[in-house]
Motif scaffolding. Structure first.
Motif, PDB file in Angstrom:
ATOM      1  N   ILE A  54       0.714  -1.126  -0.069  1.00  0.00           N
ATOM      2  CA  ILE A  54      -0.043  -0.081   0.052  1.00  0.00           C
ATOM      3  C   ILE A  54       1.015   1.477  -0.073  1.00  0.00           C
ATOM      4  O   ILE A  54       1.802   1.502   0.826  1.00  0.00           O
ATOM      5  CB  ILE A  54      -0.972  -0.049   1.253  1.00  0.00           C
ATOM      6  CG1 ILE A  54      -2.095  -0.989   0.888  1.00  0.00           C
ATOM      7  CG2 ILE A  54      -1.782   1.404   1.252  1.00  0.00           C
ATOM      8  CD1 ILE A  54      -2.761  -1.298   2.286  1.00  0.00           C
ATOM      9  N   GLY A  55       0.502   2.056  -0.927  1.00  0.00           N
ATOM     10  CA  GLY A  55       1.473   3.323  -0.856  1.00  0.00           C
ATOM     11  C   GLY A  55       0.567   4.448  -1.939  1.00  0.00           C
ATOM     12  O   GLY A  55      -0.214   4.335  -2.342  1.00  0.00           O
ATOM     13  N   GLU A  56       1.585   5.095  -2.101  1.00  0.00           N
ATOM     14  CA  GLU A  56       1.146   6.353  -3.220  1.00  0.00           C
ATOM     15  C   GLU A  56       1.268   6.013  -4.687  1.00  0.00           C
ATOM     16  O   GLU A  56       2.650   5.624  -5.284  1.00  0.00           O
ATOM     17  CB  GLU A  56       1.734   7.613  -3.104  1.00  0.00           C
ATOM     18  CG  GLU A  56       1.424   8.653  -3.857  1.00  0.00           C
ATOM     19  CD  GLU A  56       2.064  10.202  -3.564  1.00  0.00           C
ATOM     20  OE1 GLU A  56       1.691  11.308  -4.297  1.00  0.00           O
ATOM     21  OE2 GLU A  56       2.684  10.111  -2.355  1.00  0.00           O
ATOM     22  N   VAL A  57       0.506   5.890  -5.414  1.00  0.00           N
ATOM     23  CA  VAL A  57       0.383   5.342  -6.988  1.00  0.00           C
ATOM     24  C   VAL A  57       0.787   6.622  -7.777  1.00  0.00           C
ATOM     25  O   VAL A  57       0.130   7.619  -7.479  1.00  0.00           O
ATOM     26  CB  VAL A  57      -0.857   4.605  -7.368  1.00  0.00           C
ATOM     27  CG1 VAL A  57      -0.725   4.398  -8.840  1.00  0.00           C
ATOM     28  CG2 VAL A  57      -0.969   3.259  -6.624  1.00  0.00           C
ATOM     29  N   PRO A  58       1.575   6.467  -8.814  1.00  0.00           N
ATOM     30  CA  PRO A  58       1.849   7.451  -9.588  1.00  0.00           C
ATOM     31  C   PRO A  58       0.595   8.117 -10.371  1.00  0.00           C
ATOM     32  O   PRO A  58      -0.232   7.260 -10.786  1.00  0.00           O
ATOM     33  CB  PRO A  58       2.956   7.133 -10.554  1.00  0.00           C
ATOM     34  CG  PRO A  58       3.008   5.623 -10.481  1.00  0.00           C
ATOM     35  CD  PRO A  58       2.415   5.238  -9.135  1.00  0.00           C
ATOM     36  N   MET A  86      -9.967   2.591  -5.807  1.00  0.00           N
ATOM     37  CA  MET A  86      -8.698   2.645  -5.685  1.00  0.00           C
ATOM     38  C   MET A  86      -7.666   3.086  -7.213  1.00  0.00           C
ATOM     39  O   MET A  86      -8.260   3.042  -8.090  1.00  0.00           O
ATOM     40  CB  MET A  86      -8.075   1.148  -5.053  1.00  0.00           C
ATOM     41  CG  MET A  86      -8.100   0.165  -6.351  1.00  0.00           C
ATOM     42  SD  MET A  86      -7.953  -1.553  -5.602  1.00  0.00           S
ATOM     43  CE  MET A  86      -9.685  -1.864  -5.214  1.00  0.00           C
ATOM     44  N   LYS A  87      -6.501   3.178  -6.762  1.00  0.00           N
ATOM     45  CA  LYS A  87      -5.537   3.379  -7.909  1.00  0.00           C
ATOM     46  C   LYS A  87      -4.523   1.981  -7.777  1.00  0.00           C
ATOM     47  O   LYS A  87      -4.304   1.871  -6.595  1.00  0.00           O
ATOM     48  CB  LYS A  87      -4.816   4.737  -7.968  1.00  0.00           C
ATOM     49  CG  LYS A  87      -5.800   5.973  -8.385  1.00  0.00           C
ATOM     50  CD  LYS A  87      -4.950   7.004  -8.646  1.00  0.00           C
ATOM     51  CE  LYS A  87      -4.292   7.764  -7.245  1.00  0.00           C
ATOM     52  NZ  LYS A  87      -3.653   8.984  -7.437  1.00  0.00           N
ATOM     53  N   VAL A  88      -4.059   1.605  -8.833  1.00  0.00           N
ATOM     54  CA  VAL A  88      -3.280   0.495  -8.935  1.00  0.00           C
ATOM     55  C   VAL A  88      -2.103   0.603  -9.891  1.00  0.00           C
ATOM     56  O   VAL A  88      -2.506   1.165 -10.900  1.00  0.00           O
ATOM     57  CB  VAL A  88      -4.055  -0.894  -9.289  1.00  0.00           C
ATOM     58  CG1 VAL A  88      -3.291  -2.079  -8.991  1.00  0.00           C
ATOM     59  CG2 VAL A  88      -5.416  -0.899  -8.428  1.00  0.00           C
ATOM     60  N   GLY A  92       6.492  -5.360 -13.724  1.00  0.00           N
ATOM     61  CA  GLY A  92       7.058  -6.271 -14.144  1.00  0.00           C
ATOM     62  C   GLY A  92       6.456  -7.622 -13.551  1.00  0.00           C
ATOM     63  O   GLY A  92       7.535  -8.646 -13.637  1.00  0.00           O
ATOM     64  N   GLY A  93       5.419  -7.805 -13.755  1.00  0.00           N
ATOM     65  CA  GLY A  93       4.789  -9.090 -13.242  1.00  0.00           C
ATOM     66  C   GLY A  93       5.327  -9.601 -11.888  1.00  0.00           C
ATOM     67  O   GLY A  93       5.308 -10.876 -11.467  1.00  0.00           O
ATOM     68  N   SER A  94       5.779  -8.467 -11.020  1.00  0.00           N
ATOM     69  CA  SER A  94       5.975  -8.965  -9.650  1.00  0.00           C
ATOM     70  C   SER A  94       5.610  -7.975  -8.667  1.00  0.00           C
ATOM     71  O   SER A  94       6.003  -8.367  -7.201  1.00  0.00           O
ATOM     72  CB  SER A  94       7.714  -9.110  -9.481  1.00  0.00           C
ATOM     73  OG  SER A  94       8.208  -8.004 -10.001  1.00  0.00           O
ATOM     74  N   SER A  95       5.112  -7.019  -8.759  1.00  0.00           N
ATOM     75  CA  SER A  95       4.573  -6.147  -7.917  1.00  0.00           C
ATOM     76  C   SER A  95       3.321  -5.224  -7.963  1.00  0.00           C
ATOM     77  O   SER A  95       3.109  -4.935  -9.193  1.00  0.00           O
ATOM     78  CB  SER A  95       5.860  -4.781  -7.799  1.00  0.00           C
ATOM     79  OG  SER A  95       5.453  -3.647  -7.047  1.00  0.00           O
ATOM     80  N   ILE A  96       2.567  -5.249  -7.227  1.00  0.00           N
ATOM     81  CA  ILE A  96       1.380  -4.530  -7.015  1.00  0.00           C
ATOM     82  C   ILE A  96       1.284  -3.383  -5.971  1.00  0.00           C
ATOM     83  O   ILE A  96       1.444  -3.854  -5.005  1.00  0.00           O
ATOM     84  CB  ILE A  96       0.115  -5.406  -6.925  1.00  0.00           C
ATOM     85  CG1 ILE A  96       0.220  -6.463  -8.031  1.00  0.00           C
ATOM     86  CG2 ILE A  96      -1.281  -4.797  -6.887  1.00  0.00           C
ATOM     87  CD1 ILE A  96      -1.189  -7.565  -7.748  1.00  0.00           C
ATOM     88  N   LEU A  97       1.240  -2.103  -6.495  1.00  0.00           N
ATOM     89  CA  LEU A  97       1.111  -1.068  -5.440  1.00  0.00           C
ATOM     90  C   LEU A  97      -0.188  -0.395  -5.332  1.00  0.00           C
ATOM     91  O   LEU A  97      -0.923  -0.279  -6.415  1.00  0.00           O
ATOM     92  CB  LEU A  97       2.120  -0.065  -5.805  1.00  0.00           C
ATOM     93  CG  LEU A  97       2.114   1.156  -5.100  1.00  0.00           C
ATOM     94  CD1 LEU A  97       2.427   1.026  -3.650  1.00  0.00           C
ATOM     95  CD2 LEU A  97       2.967   2.288  -5.568  1.00  0.00           C
ATOM     96  N   TYR A 112     -11.270  -6.762  -6.450  1.00  0.00           N
ATOM     97  CA  TYR A 112     -10.423  -6.344  -7.573  1.00  0.00           C
ATOM     98  C   TYR A 112      -8.811  -6.738  -7.371  1.00  0.00           C
ATOM     99  O   TYR A 112      -8.270  -6.944  -8.470  1.00  0.00           O
ATOM    100  CB  TYR A 112     -10.606  -4.652  -7.499  1.00  0.00           C
ATOM    101  CG  TYR A 112     -11.748  -4.340  -8.221  1.00  0.00           C
ATOM    102  CD1 TYR A 112     -11.792  -4.108  -9.563  1.00  0.00           C
ATOM    103  CD2 TYR A 112     -12.849  -4.008  -7.327  1.00  0.00           C
ATOM    104  CE1 TYR A 112     -13.162  -3.920 -10.316  1.00  0.00           C
ATOM    105  CE2 TYR A 112     -13.928  -3.617  -8.046  1.00  0.00           C
ATOM    106  CZ  TYR A 112     -14.055  -3.535  -9.311  1.00  0.00           C
ATOM    107  OH  TYR A 112     -15.284  -3.234 -10.240  1.00  0.00           O
ATOM    108  N   LEU A 113      -8.192  -6.974  -6.206  1.00  0.00           N
ATOM    109  CA  LEU A 113      -6.902  -7.371  -6.020  1.00  0.00           C
ATOM    110  C   LEU A 113      -6.613  -8.554  -6.722  1.00  0.00           C
ATOM    111  O   LEU A 113      -5.785  -8.965  -7.295  1.00  0.00           O
ATOM    112  CB  LEU A 113      -6.537  -6.923  -4.526  1.00  0.00           C
ATOM    113  CG  LEU A 113      -4.957  -7.594  -4.223  1.00  0.00           C
ATOM    114  CD1 LEU A 113      -3.957  -6.972  -5.010  1.00  0.00           C
ATOM    115  CD2 LEU A 113      -4.944  -7.494  -2.676  1.00  0.00           C
TER     116      LEU A 113
END
Length: 320
Positions: A54-58, A86-88, A92-97, A112-113
């Motif tokens: 969980i964090g700030e998405v660009p 939400m914003k997601v 890289g097929g390895s990280s979801i913010l 949704y996740l």
């Protein structure tokens, strides 16, 4: 019948712990508790395949090559804005913010996740993702596709009661081997069942297992689960039989198979946005060639559910 433990119903901006899961054959470390997923052991100090934070998405992608109304795509990157939820940012097929909105329902966050967001991540890894449920029949996986409400999860639940372990519910992650045979990578997640299906199965649903506070749909643990990848042995398109008709299984030709499998991709719009249509066409052709694609027409009456299962088992006995 087991039910999930009491899930957390709040999304913490600053997580106090992390959770470990196995999703689609990948080890996942998540800041978000997911009551639909089955907890796994930590990866022994090694790095997980996937992290969910969980964090700030660009606000935008600097190198976007395609842009839609609520998404932006670049090779290895995908930015998605889900209205007031939400914003997601998936990379890289390895990280979801994730950046949940203040009004985001935790039930929606999980849905949704594990659905749309994880499908994006899998496609970044080159995987094919079908809107399907799957059970293990011996050393093969049998998949069930169909429109929402057609009974994919209920079919898998009923078959788990007959001793066929659940592999996937709702989201099936497929990957080919050197012989172009596709395997399913199990998810280790709960079934999502409407109250009518729960009642028919005589399972017990609790308020803590409710997917959303305003929906009569529940997370339910299947009778048996298996996390071993299996080669696809057959794909069944669920179809409602005409009134009074019996359950039947019939093979589909190559053209029908390719059309239906493409339609049953998980979020077809994502497939187009990520320029993966050729990948799905190739997968459809390989599944029709090596596994077979069939139409399962069956009565939608719960009182006749056993008839459909008997027809399926007879079909499996004939193709082994």
């Amino acid at each position: 019948m087991r039910v999930p433990e009491n899930p957390a119903r709040t999304v913490r901006a600053t997580p106090v712990t992390t959770y470990n899961y196995v999703m689609s054959g990948l080890s996942v470390r998540s800041d978000v508790e997911m009551p639909s997923a089955i907890l796994a052991e930590a990866s022994g100090g090694g790095e997980p395949d996937v992290t969910i934070t969980i964090g700030e998405v660009p606000a935008h992608l600097a190198a976007a090559t395609r842009v839609g109304g609520d998404w932006e795509f670049a090779p290895g990157e995908f930015l998605l804005r889900l209205r007031d939820l939400m914003k997601v940012y998936v990379t890289g097929g390895s990280s979801i913010l994730l950046e949940p909105a203040a009004t985001c329902d935790p039930g929606d966050l999980t849905l949704y996740l594990l659905g749309t967001c994880f499908a994006i991540l899998l496609q970044q890894r080159g995987r094919v993702v079908l809107h399907a449920s799957a059970v293990a029949v011996g050393d093969r996986a049998m998949l069930f596709c169909g429109a929402s409400g057609m009974g994919k999860s209920t079919m898998a639940a009923m078959l788990s009661e007959r001793g066929y372990p659940l592999l996937n519910d709702d989201v099936c992650n497929l990957s080919p081997d050197a012989d172009d045979r596709y395997s399913v990578y199990p998810d280790g997640r709960m079934l999502k069942l409407w109250s009518g299906s729960v009642d028919h199965l005589r399972w017990t649903a609790t308020e803590d297992a409710r997917i959303r506070h305003d929906a009569e749909k529940f997370y339910m643990a299947p009778a048996s689960v298996d996390l071993k990848p299996r080669i696809v042995g057959g794909v069944y398109m669920l179809h409602a039989a005409e009134a009074g008709a019996t359950a039947t299984v019939e093979p589909l030709n190559a053209a029908e198979s390719m059309s239906l499998l493409t339609v049953n991709a998980y979020r077809p719009a994502l497939v187009k946005a990520m320029q993966m249509v050729p990948t799905y066409f190739a997968a459809s052709a390989a599944l029709q060639r090596h596994a077979g694609v069939f139409r399962l027409s069956r009565p939608m009456d719960f009182s006749r559910a056993a008839e459909s299962l008997d027809v399926l088992e007879a079909h499996w006995a004939g193709i082994r």
